[in-house]
Design a protein around this motif. Sequence first.
Motif, PDB file in Angstrom:
ATOM      1  N   TYR A  22       0.472  -0.937   0.248  1.00  0.00           N
ATOM      2  CA  TYR A  22       0.169  -0.162   0.183  1.00  0.00           C
ATOM      3  C   TYR A  22       1.061   1.820  -0.087  1.00  0.00           C
ATOM      4  N   ALA A  23       1.558   1.442   0.945  1.00  0.00           N
ATOM      5  CA  ALA A  23       2.969   2.738   0.941  1.00  0.00           C
ATOM      6  C   ALA A  23       2.957   2.821  -0.452  1.00  0.00           C
ATOM      7  N   GLY A  24       3.668   1.650  -0.595  1.00  0.00           N
ATOM      8  CA  GLY A  24       4.111   1.682  -2.196  1.00  0.00           C
ATOM      9  C   GLY A  24       3.918   2.448  -3.240  1.00  0.00           C
ATOM     10  N   ALA A  25       2.543   1.874  -2.979  1.00  0.00           N
ATOM     11  CA  ALA A  25       1.981   2.286  -4.547  1.00  0.00           C
ATOM     12  C   ALA A  25       1.234   4.032  -4.628  1.00  0.00           C
ATOM     13  N   LEU A  26       0.584   4.658  -2.491  1.00  0.00           N
ATOM     14  CA  LEU A  26       0.839   5.801  -3.049  1.00  0.00           C
ATOM     15  C   LEU A  26       1.809   6.629  -3.076  1.00  0.00           C
ATOM     16  N   LEU A  27       3.268   6.028  -2.393  1.00  0.00           N
ATOM     17  CA  LEU A  27       4.498   6.614  -3.393  1.00  0.00           C
ATOM     18  C   LEU A  27       4.525   7.081  -4.712  1.00  0.00           C
ATOM     19  N   ASP A  28       3.842   5.847  -5.554  1.00  0.00           N
ATOM     20  CA  ASP A  28       4.217   5.748  -6.825  1.00  0.00           C
ATOM     21  C   ASP A  28       3.333   6.553  -7.150  1.00  0.00           C
ATOM     22  N   LEU A  29       1.756   6.899  -7.114  1.00  0.00           N
ATOM     23  CA  LEU A  29       1.187   7.577  -7.346  1.00  0.00           C
ATOM     24  C   LEU A  29       1.293   9.012  -7.601  1.00  0.00           C
ATOM     25  N   VAL A  30       1.617  10.150  -6.418  1.00  0.00           N
ATOM     26  CA  VAL A  30       3.027  10.456  -6.186  1.00  0.00           C
ATOM     27  C   VAL A  30       3.437  10.544  -7.378  1.00  0.00           C
ATOM     28  N   THR A  31       4.748  10.018  -7.189  1.00  0.00           N
ATOM     29  CA  THR A  31       5.549  10.321  -8.087  1.00  0.00           C
ATOM     30  C   THR A  31       5.712  10.286  -9.755  1.00  0.00           C
ATOM     31  N   LYS A  32       4.471   9.100 -10.007  1.00  0.00           N
ATOM     32  CA  LYS A  32       3.660  10.123 -11.250  1.00  0.00           C
ATOM     33  C   LYS A  32       2.972  11.031 -11.482  1.00  0.00           C
ATOM     34  N   GLU A  33       2.543  11.125 -10.591  1.00  0.00           N
ATOM     35  CA  GLU A  33       1.546  13.302 -11.100  1.00  0.00           C
ATOM     36  C   GLU A  33       2.584  14.387 -10.764  1.00  0.00           C
ATOM     37  N   ALA A  34       3.975  13.861 -10.026  1.00  0.00           N
ATOM     38  CA  ALA A  34       5.102  14.748 -10.154  1.00  0.00           C
ATOM     39  C   ALA A  34       5.604  15.146 -11.251  1.00  0.00           C
ATOM     40  N   ALA A  35       5.179  14.011 -11.963  1.00  0.00           N
ATOM     41  CA  ALA A  35       6.371  14.037 -13.092  1.00  0.00           C
ATOM     42  C   ALA A  35       4.738  14.567 -14.293  1.00  0.00           C
ATOM     43  N   GLN A  36       3.375  14.339 -13.966  1.00  0.00           N
ATOM     44  CA  GLN A  36       2.347  15.228 -14.704  1.00  0.00           C
ATOM     45  C   GLN A  36       3.161  16.781 -14.465  1.00  0.00           C
ATOM     46  N   ILE A  37       2.752  16.963 -14.029  1.00  0.00           N
ATOM     47  CA  ILE A  37       3.063  18.412 -13.093  1.00  0.00           C
ATOM     48  C   ILE A  37       4.392  18.832 -13.802  1.00  0.00           C
ATOM     49  N   GLY A  38       5.553  17.837 -13.691  1.00  0.00           N
ATOM     50  CA  GLY A  38       6.498  18.620 -14.342  1.00  0.00           C
ATOM     51  C   GLY A  38       6.984  19.342 -12.826  1.00  0.00           C
ATOM     52  N   ALA A  39       7.050  18.959 -11.751  1.00  0.00           N
ATOM     53  CA  ALA A  39       7.887  18.688 -10.717  1.00  0.00           C
ATOM     54  C   ALA A  39       9.084  17.922 -10.588  1.00  0.00           C
ATOM     55  N   PRO A  40      10.215  18.434 -10.501  1.00  0.00           N
ATOM     56  CA  PRO A  40      11.280  17.784 -10.876  1.00  0.00           C
ATOM     57  C   PRO A  40      11.955  16.682  -8.981  1.00  0.00           C
ATOM     58  N   SER A  41      10.722  17.239  -8.479  1.00  0.00           N
ATOM     59  CA  SER A  41      11.141  16.251  -6.724  1.00  0.00           C
ATOM     60  C   SER A  41      10.004  16.096  -6.244  1.00  0.00           C
ATOM     61  N   VAL A  42      10.213  15.196  -5.600  1.00  0.00           N
ATOM     62  CA  VAL A  42       9.234  14.600  -4.289  1.00  0.00           C
ATOM     63  C   VAL A  42       9.834  14.661  -2.815  1.00  0.00           C
ATOM     64  N   GLN A  43       9.788  15.355  -1.745  1.00  0.00           N
ATOM     65  CA  GLN A  43      10.591  15.508  -1.116  1.00  0.00           C
ATOM     66  C   GLN A  43       9.882  14.397  -0.053  1.00  0.00           C
ATOM     67  N   LEU A  44      10.759  14.697   1.059  1.00  0.00           N
ATOM     68  CA  LEU A  44       9.679  13.697   2.718  1.00  0.00           C
ATOM     69  C   LEU A  44      10.823  14.055   3.530  1.00  0.00           C
ATOM     70  N   ASP A  45      10.366  14.146   4.905  1.00  0.00           N
ATOM     71  CA  ASP A  45      11.175  13.937   6.252  1.00  0.00           C
ATOM     72  C   ASP A  45      10.587  12.580   6.742  1.00  0.00           C
ATOM     73  N   SER A  46      11.040  12.707   8.088  1.00  0.00           N
ATOM     74  CA  SER A  46      10.767  10.810   7.943  1.00  0.00           C
ATOM     75  C   SER A  46      12.265  10.962   9.290  1.00  0.00           C
ATOM     76  N   GLY A  47      11.221  10.443  10.523  1.00  0.00           N
ATOM     77  CA  GLY A  47      11.652  10.173  12.082  1.00  0.00           C
ATOM     78  C   GLY A  47      12.991   9.319  11.626  1.00  0.00           C
ATOM     79  N   TYR A  48      14.159   9.966  12.788  1.00  0.00           N
ATOM     80  CA  TYR A  48      15.488   8.816  13.069  1.00  0.00           C
ATOM     81  C   TYR A  48      15.178   7.813  13.357  1.00  0.00           C
ATOM     82  N   MET A  49      14.469   6.902  13.349  1.00  0.00           N
ATOM     83  CA  MET A  49      14.067   5.753  14.226  1.00  0.00           C
ATOM     84  C   MET A  49      12.911   4.725  12.991  1.00  0.00           C
ATOM     85  N   LEU A  50      12.574   5.334  11.853  1.00  0.00           N
ATOM     86  CA  LEU A  50      11.391   4.945  11.429  1.00  0.00           C
ATOM     87  C   LEU A  50      12.244   4.243   9.885  1.00  0.00           C
TER      88      LEU A  50
END
Length: 143
Positions: free
Chosen positions: A91-119
């Motif tokens: 599920y998480a991988g599919a949701l990340l793929d959705l966002v990656t596809k949207e970034a490509a469609q809108i011409g955004a050169p990157s997807v960014q996120l923050d994540s806690g150290y212990m995750l």
Amino acid sequence: MEIKFAKTVGEINFCKEVILGFRPNLEPETFADQILCMMKSEYFKLAYIPDEGGTKAAAFIGYRTLSTLRTGKMIYIDDLYTDEAHRGKGYAGALLDLVTKEAAQIGAPSVQLDSGYMLHDAHRLYLNKGYFLACNHFAKLIA
């Protein structure tokens, strides 16, 4: 697996259990209004995957399109979470793929996120999806 977008209070409340499971700091009575406000004023999107019975969300991702001087146009992922009972199903991988596809469609050169150290499991997923460690995030709490 079906990915849906929450746009109404009812659809946001369908995601209530998984959102509050990840963000227990939110007030159960007002979190849906907060999300609606973010959608209207901050270009926030909430996508989710229903559980097998279709009774609640099993996973969700919250993200927005924005621009910074450092990155230019990008998609920033605020939240990504899969309920413990539904992990290991992609599920998480599919949701990340959705966002990656949207970034490509809108011409955004990157997807960014923050994540806690212990995750560590999340970090493994991000690295496997082509993300890299770009910086440290600093925060200062104001009393």
